[in-house]
Design an enzyme around this catalytic site. Structure first.
Site, PDB file in Angstrom:
ATOM      1  CG  ASP A 118      -1.927   1.012   1.228  1.00  0.00           C
ATOM      2  OD1 ASP A 118      -1.792   2.175   0.663  1.00  0.00           O
ATOM      3  OD2 ASP A 118      -2.979   0.808   1.906  1.00  0.00           O
ATOM      4  CG  ASP A 140      -8.304   1.936  -8.498  1.00  0.00           C
ATOM      5  OD1 ASP A 140      -8.509   1.221  -9.974  1.00  0.00           O
ATOM      6  OD2 ASP A 140      -7.315   1.584  -7.945  1.00  0.00           O
ATOM      7  CE  LYS A 144     -21.636   0.615  -7.914  1.00  0.00           C
ATOM      8  NZ  LYS A 144     -21.717  -0.806  -7.577  1.00  0.00           N
ATOM      9  CG  ASP A 176     -10.310   8.011 -17.353  1.00  0.00           C
ATOM     10  OD1 ASP A 176     -10.082   7.745 -16.470  1.00  0.00           O
ATOM     11  OD2 ASP A 176     -10.885   6.975 -18.022  1.00  0.00           O
ATOM     12  CB  THR A 211      -0.806   4.200 -19.867  1.00  0.00           C
ATOM     13  OG1 THR A 211      -2.008   4.877 -19.269  1.00  0.00           O
ATOM     14  CG2 THR A 211       0.451   4.621 -19.091  1.00  0.00           C
TER      15      THR A 211
HETATM   16  C1  LIG Z   1      -6.582   2.166 -12.780  1.00  0.00           C
HETATM   17  S1  LIG Z   1      -4.939   1.840 -12.469  1.00  0.00           S
HETATM   18  C2  LIG Z   1      -3.861   2.956 -13.421  1.00  0.00           C
HETATM   19  C3  LIG Z   1      -2.442   2.149 -13.543  1.00  0.00           C
HETATM   20  C4  LIG Z   1      -1.395   3.068 -14.101  1.00  0.00           C
HETATM   21  N1  LIG Z   1      -1.164   4.418 -13.323  1.00  0.00           N
HETATM   22  C5  LIG Z   1      -1.868   3.624 -15.498  1.00  0.00           C
HETATM   23  O1  LIG Z   1      -1.954   4.798 -15.828  1.00  0.00           O
HETATM   24  O2  LIG Z   1      -1.829   2.795 -16.522  1.00  0.00           O
HETATM   25  C6  LIG Z   1      -4.839   1.973 -10.945  1.00  0.00           C
HETATM   26  C7  LIG Z   1      -3.621   1.603  -9.958  1.00  0.00           C
HETATM   27  O3  LIG Z   1      -3.558   2.073  -8.835  1.00  0.00           O
HETATM   28  C8  LIG Z   1      -3.142   0.812  -7.723  1.00  0.00           C
HETATM   29  N2  LIG Z   1      -3.530   1.384  -6.438  1.00  0.00           N
HETATM   30  C9  LIG Z   1      -4.503   1.713  -6.011  1.00  0.00           C
HETATM   31  N3  LIG Z   1      -4.253   2.151  -4.734  1.00  0.00           N
HETATM   32  C10 LIG Z   1      -2.981   1.889  -4.253  1.00  0.00           C
HETATM   33  C11 LIG Z   1      -2.413   2.008  -3.293  1.00  0.00           C
HETATM   34  N4  LIG Z   1      -2.887   2.500  -2.134  1.00  0.00           N
HETATM   35  N5  LIG Z   1      -0.835   1.539  -3.152  1.00  0.00           N
HETATM   36  C12 LIG Z   1      -0.494   0.854  -4.187  1.00  0.00           C
HETATM   37  N6  LIG Z   1      -1.156   0.729  -5.416  1.00  0.00           N
HETATM   38  C13 LIG Z   1      -2.331   1.277  -5.552  1.00  0.00           C
HETATM   39  C14 LIG Z   1      -4.045  -0.115  -8.141  1.00  0.00           C
HETATM   40  O4  LIG Z   1      -3.497  -1.637  -7.846  1.00  0.00           O
HETATM   41  C15 LIG Z   1      -4.086  -0.103  -9.941  1.00  0.00           C
HETATM   42  O5  LIG Z   1      -3.084  -0.998 -10.572  1.00  0.00           O
END
Ligand SMILES: C[S@@+](CC[C@H](N)C(=O)[O-])C[C@H]1O[C@@H](n2cnc3c(N)ncnc32)[C@H](O)[C@@H]1O
Length: 232
Positions: A118, A140, A144, A176, A211
């Site tokens: 994390d 992410d 909701k 986005d 990406t």
């Molecule tokens: C929607 S993806 C976007 C990935 C990348 N940044 C891209 O633009 O392609 C969001 C990523 O954030 C990671 N993530 C979310 N909260 C996190 C946290 N607290 N620590 C580490 N990773 C996290 C998730 O596992 C996920 O792979």
């Protein structure tokens, strides 16, 4: 019920609200191989305690933290184009970590390290004022309302991230999700230690690679917002 009564429906007080989805993923042979070979040199499990960045990278250089590096495409491309800064990526998703290790290997990148766990725990273990930049690309959106508490951009997280930036260091977010973009702007504007570098949404910086998430958003007609703030 008194405050000392146990509420069986309440989560344990010690369980934090996580900002990520628990998910599994398959790894390709190449990713499995990269993880086995490269994790000892480039990986770290997010520790409970402090992190020494100079020790981690073997030098003292400005450090960029990328939170939620996904498959690692942005980290690898930005680190390759910016060899005088060190890039620390943090992600929970093992195939993404393995993919980034493979990109690091193929690109011969010595300025990248990859943490699994994390990001908020990792950042808590850093001293104040040590990061040149924090990148959060396509976090992410947790669309909701009842899940908004899981968003990474919220006041307490922003205050933590800002405290680890050097004065003048940047917090760069991209999304986005239009409603999240507005909420991010509201939250970042409200932090007394940050200043909006562009006085509104930033123009898309050429150094942020496109990406999968951005391509998908653009195909679906969702414009991408960049937000770039500096620590005062
Ligand atoms: C929607 S993806 C976007 C990935 C990348 N940044 C891209 O633009 O392609 C969001 C990523 O954030 C990671 N993530 C979310 N909260 C996190 C946290 N607290 N620590 C580490 N990773 C996290 C998730 O596992 C996920 O792979």
């Amino acid at each position: 019920m008194t405050t000392t009564d146990h509420d069986p429906a309440a989560p344990p007080a010690s369980r934090p609200i996580r900002t990520f989805h628990p998910r599994r993923g398959r790894m390709s042979g190449r990713q499995t191989d990269a993880l086995d070979r490269l994790w000892p040199a480039y990986g770290l499990d997010v520790p409970d305690g402090p992190v020494d960045l100079a020790d981690l990278f073997g030098r003292r250089a400005p450090v960029v933290l990328e939170i939620g590096s996904g498959m690692g495409d942005s980290t690898a491309a930005m680190a390759a184009a910016d060899p005088d800064r060190d890039y620390l990526a943090v992600e929970v998703h093992t195939p993404g970590i393995a993919n980034l290790l493979d990109l690091v290997d193929r690109g011969g990148l010595s300025n990248v390290r990859v943490a699994q766990g994390d990001a908020l725990d990792l950042v808590s273990g850093l001293p104040e004022g040590v990061l040149d930049a924090v990148h959060i690309f396509f976090p992410d959106p947790w669309p909701k309302s009842r899940h908004h508490k899981r968003r990474i951009i919220q006041p307490s997280h922003v205050a933590l991230l800002r405290s680890r930036l050097t004065p003048g260091g940047t917090l760069h977010c991209a999304t986005d999700w239009a409603e999240y973009a507005e909420a991010m702007r509201h939250t970042l504007d409200a932090d007394p230690g940050l200043v909006d570098a562009y006085g509104g949404f930033a123009p898309r910086p050429a150094h942020r690679p496109v990406t999968k998430f951005e391509r998908r958003a653009l195909t679906a007609g969702r414009p991408v917002a960049d937000l770039i703030y500096r620590r005062r």
